[in-house]
Design a protein around this motif. Structure first.
Motif, PDB file in Angstrom:
ATOM      1  N   GLU A 166      31.131  51.916  11.374  1.00  0.00           N
ATOM      2  CA  GLU A 166      32.508  51.270  12.282  1.00  0.00           C
ATOM      3  C   GLU A 166      33.359  50.700  11.470  1.00  0.00           C
ATOM      4  N   PHE A 167      32.981  50.030  10.315  1.00  0.00           N
ATOM      5  CA  PHE A 167      33.861  49.163   9.540  1.00  0.00           C
ATOM      6  C   PHE A 167      34.047  49.960   8.087  1.00  0.00           C
ATOM      7  N   GLY A 168      33.645  51.190   7.753  1.00  0.00           N
ATOM      8  CA  GLY A 168      34.112  51.841   6.867  1.00  0.00           C
ATOM      9  C   GLY A 168      33.278  51.540   5.725  1.00  0.00           C
ATOM     10  N   ASP A 169      32.119  51.231   5.841  1.00  0.00           N
ATOM     11  CA  ASP A 169      31.269  50.910   4.307  1.00  0.00           C
ATOM     12  C   ASP A 169      29.833  51.602   4.417  1.00  0.00           C
ATOM     13  N   ARG A 170      30.099  52.696   3.887  1.00  0.00           N
ATOM     14  CA  ARG A 170      28.862  53.520   3.906  1.00  0.00           C
ATOM     15  C   ARG A 170      27.477  52.888   3.010  1.00  0.00           C
ATOM     16  N   TYR A 171      27.819  51.917   2.369  1.00  0.00           N
ATOM     17  CA  TYR A 171      26.714  51.265   1.718  1.00  0.00           C
ATOM     18  C   TYR A 171      26.577  49.850   2.288  1.00  0.00           C
ATOM     19  N   ALA A 172      26.640  49.584   3.507  1.00  0.00           N
ATOM     20  CA  ALA A 172      26.702  48.442   3.978  1.00  0.00           C
ATOM     21  C   ALA A 172      25.237  47.967   4.434  1.00  0.00           C
ATOM     22  N   PHE A 173      24.400  49.051   4.585  1.00  0.00           N
ATOM     23  CA  PHE A 173      23.069  48.804   4.852  1.00  0.00           C
ATOM     24  C   PHE A 173      22.332  48.016   3.689  1.00  0.00           C
ATOM     25  N   GLY A 174      22.098  48.760   2.383  1.00  0.00           N
ATOM     26  CA  GLY A 174      21.994  48.274   1.431  1.00  0.00           C
ATOM     27  C   GLY A 174      22.091  46.912   0.972  1.00  0.00           C
ATOM     28  N   LYS A 175      23.563  46.601   1.181  1.00  0.00           N
ATOM     29  CA  LYS A 175      24.255  45.127   1.010  1.00  0.00           C
ATOM     30  C   LYS A 175      23.339  44.384   2.132  1.00  0.00           C
ATOM     31  N   LEU A 176      23.126  44.671   3.132  1.00  0.00           N
ATOM     32  CA  LEU A 176      22.567  43.964   4.186  1.00  0.00           C
ATOM     33  C   LEU A 176      21.082  43.390   3.749  1.00  0.00           C
ATOM     34  N   LEU A 177      20.348  44.511   3.310  1.00  0.00           N
ATOM     35  CA  LEU A 177      19.242  44.380   2.670  1.00  0.00           C
ATOM     36  C   LEU A 177      18.903  43.013   1.725  1.00  0.00           C
ATOM     37  N   ARG A 178      19.845  43.453   0.574  1.00  0.00           N
ATOM     38  CA  ARG A 178      20.172  42.347  -0.591  1.00  0.00           C
ATOM     39  C   ARG A 178      20.380  41.100   0.025  1.00  0.00           C
ATOM     40  N   ALA A 179      21.365  40.934   0.986  1.00  0.00           N
ATOM     41  CA  ALA A 179      21.716  39.674   1.560  1.00  0.00           C
ATOM     42  C   ALA A 179      20.437  38.889   2.418  1.00  0.00           C
ATOM     43  N   THR A 180      19.497  39.779   2.749  1.00  0.00           N
ATOM     44  CA  THR A 180      18.414  39.106   3.526  1.00  0.00           C
ATOM     45  C   THR A 180      17.509  38.274   2.361  1.00  0.00           C
ATOM     46  N   GLY A 181      17.492  38.799   1.206  1.00  0.00           N
ATOM     47  CA  GLY A 181      16.910  38.222  -0.093  1.00  0.00           C
ATOM     48  C   GLY A 181      17.179  37.048  -0.355  1.00  0.00           C
ATOM     49  N   GLU A 182      18.469  36.530   0.121  1.00  0.00           N
ATOM     50  CA  GLU A 182      18.923  35.122  -0.041  1.00  0.00           C
ATOM     51  C   GLU A 182      18.802  34.052   0.865  1.00  0.00           C
ATOM     52  N   ILE A 183      17.784  34.578   2.011  1.00  0.00           N
ATOM     53  CA  ILE A 183      17.617  33.641   3.071  1.00  0.00           C
ATOM     54  C   ILE A 183      16.383  32.981   2.661  1.00  0.00           C
ATOM     55  N   ASP A 184      16.298  31.586   2.330  1.00  0.00           N
ATOM     56  CA  ASP A 184      15.050  31.022   2.047  1.00  0.00           C
ATOM     57  C   ASP A 184      14.258  30.739   3.461  1.00  0.00           C
ATOM     58  N   GLY A 185      12.756  30.923   2.969  1.00  0.00           N
ATOM     59  CA  GLY A 185      11.816  30.991   4.080  1.00  0.00           C
ATOM     60  C   GLY A 185      11.642  32.404   4.649  1.00  0.00           C
ATOM     61  N   LEU A 186      12.454  33.316   4.537  1.00  0.00           N
ATOM     62  CA  LEU A 186      12.038  34.559   4.904  1.00  0.00           C
ATOM     63  C   LEU A 186      11.243  35.399   3.972  1.00  0.00           C
ATOM     64  N   GLU A 187      10.110  35.806   4.336  1.00  0.00           N
ATOM     65  CA  GLU A 187       9.149  36.406   3.388  1.00  0.00           C
ATOM     66  C   GLU A 187       9.324  38.002   3.641  1.00  0.00           C
TER      67      GLU A 187
END
Length: 499
Positions: A216-237
């Motif tokens: 919808e917002f024109g980024d075919r690599y958005a899902f991989g970026k989202l996975l990496r962003a979750t890696g920066e959330i403290d306490g999420l194992e």
């Protein structure tokens, strides 16, 4: 007159059928009702004030199941004036006013696009003493903006998209859930952080096709970026996701899985068939070579990855040679488990009217051969783990024999089910805690760890389970009416922990 005593809040039950989307939608339905003042009735209560059926339309006999359950509920309702029955979900979206025609004692019918309207519809039906049917053709508000009553203290679903742009000939979901609608990454990460703040250790990113996230917002690599962003959330194992689609699976997602520590090395990727001819008839826009190529890349990046799949047997026109090709792919892919289905007609799908519908005995015989092949492989894969250490997130309801065997159960990081002996930690391990132990035995569908655990870590998720607290994520009330006594707010919590 209502079934609730004067001055007491009205009670509800939600009865859920179908996929993870429906399970998560039911959490939203519960959150909406509780924020509107309703109170959940115990499972044993057969006369709640409101019963909500959240339905599935995937299987051929889904409507028979619903109308059978509605029929059983009619005499109960007749004896309890003021009781209300609501029907939502995919079957409601498909059948619409037909539900009230066939079951005129139903009070509310709502679709997949307007879950948030349920409290208003219930109150309107009660006031007007007439059935309310409201089915929208497109999404009203993104469901994750709605209040949610989470069922687990340690794991949570987080929708990243709803709907699907694919046109698989066996699937009715796109016509009932609509075209894909993506949430913005910031909204998703905010919901994940809110869950972690309440002690949740594991999230599963949920979509009909997570790999097309960003269309919808024109980024075919958005899902991989989202996975990496979750890696920066403290306490999420632990981070999981379901379901990807092979046609949209890109190498950057594999890299994100391998390089982000809290993303689990487990992948559920539907195959459906190993025959290219059948895949073409299914309108699955990949072929077996492409599928196996993804598996090879995943295993090269993560040798410990557990890969699971979905397979349909007996699709119209499937020949014995087609089926043998499916067995070949199963043996080459070496799935840790597979969800296997005998093809059944889904009314409203192109496949339902295709030539070459196979006789039930043929489908059954192939299905049994597939089950045997899958179990042989999954058992061999599990046996390789005997003697290996395993990290287990302790779960609720995973081990049906736990009480008899004296074991507890949970999931390994790769998603495998593990039954384990608590040893000297017996009595102190709670759902949501983390246990490290060693695999001693393997079966096709689970692992046992019958030695003394190596360690036990108490978590905030375990604290919440012990206190009987369920995470609640707030949403936008949209002017919903309040019924009865206000819901009690959950006790505040602080800090982050692990899952």
């Amino acid at each position: 007159m209502t079934t609730a005593a004067a001055g007491s809040p009205r009670t509800y039950q939600v009865r859920t059928y179908g996929c993870q989307m429906n399970v998560h939608d039911s959490e939203r339905i519960s959150g909406l009702l509780e924020q509107a003042g309703y109170v959940r009735a115990p499972q044993a209560d057969d006369t709640p004030d409101i019963v909500v059926f959240n339905t599935c339309a995937v299987r051929e006999n889904a409507d028979n199941r619903l109308y059978g359950n509605l029929g059983h509920l009619r005499p109960v309702k007749d004896k309890h004036p003021g009781m209300q029955i609501a029907v939502g979900g995919c079957l409601a979206q498909k059948d619409r006013g037909e539900i009230v025609r066939r079951a005129p004692w139903v009070d509310v019918v709502f679709g997949t696009h307007n879950i948030g309207a349920l409290p208003v519809l219930l109150e309107r039906a009660r006031h007007n003493a007439a059935a309310e049917v409201e089915i929208l053709e497109s999404l009203d508000v993104f469901p994750s903006t709605l209040p949610t009553r989470r069922e687990s203290t340690y794991a949570g679903w987080v929708s990243i998209s709803v709907g699907c742009n694919n046109t698989c000939t066996f699937c009715i979901v796109p016509s009932l859930r609509g075209k894909e609608k993506d949430r913005r990454p910031g909204d998703i990460l905010s919901e994940v952080r809110a869950l972690v703040d309440e002690g949740v250790l594991e999230v599963t990113l949920l979509g009909q096709n997570v790999n097309s996230y960003g269309v919808e917002f024109g980024d075919r690599y958005a899902f991989g970026k989202l996975l990496r962003a979750t890696g920066e959330i403290d306490g999420l194992e632990r981070v999981r996701f379901t379901s990807p689609h092979p046609k949209d699976f890109t190498d950057d997602v594999i890299a994100a899985m391998a390089e982000t520590p809290n993303v689990c090395h487990s992948l559920h990727m539907p195959l459906q068939s190993g025959s290219d001819d059948v895949l073409k008839a299914m309108r699955r826009s990949y072929r077996s070579e492409r599928y196996l190529g993804i598996i090879e890349k995943v295993r090269a990046a993560m040798p410990d990855a557990a890969i699971t799949t979905d397979i349909i047997v007996g699709f119209p026109g499937e020949t014995e040679a087609d089926f043998q090709r499916t067995l070949d792919v199963v043996r080459e892919a070496r799935f840790s488990s597979a969800f296997t289905f005998q093809y059944s007609k889904r009314p409203g799908t192109p496949a339902a009217t295709m030539d070459g519908q196979l006789p039930k005995p043929v489908v059954q015989e192939r299905y049994e051969r597939l089950i045997a092949a899958v179990e042989e492989i999954s058992w061999a894969e599990n046996k390789r783990l005997v003697g290996e250490p395993v990290e287990v997130l302790v779960a609720v309801g995973e081990g049906r024999k736990d009480e008899r065997t004296g074991r507890l159960s949970g999931r390994a990081r790769d998603g495998r089910l593990v039954h384990f002996d608590a040893g000297s930690f017996a009595g102190s391990i709670r759902p949501g805690d983390i246990v490290h132990t060693t695999v001693t035995y393997a079966a096709p569908h689970h692992l046992n760890a019958d030695g003394a655990p190596l360690s036990h870590r108490r978590t905030r998720a375990g604290d919440a389970a012990e206190a009987g607290r369920s995470p609640r994520t707030p949403g936008v009330l949209l002017g919903l009416p309040t019924i009865g006594a206000p819901a009690v707010a959950p006790a505040p919590t602080g800090g982050c922990a692990a899952h």
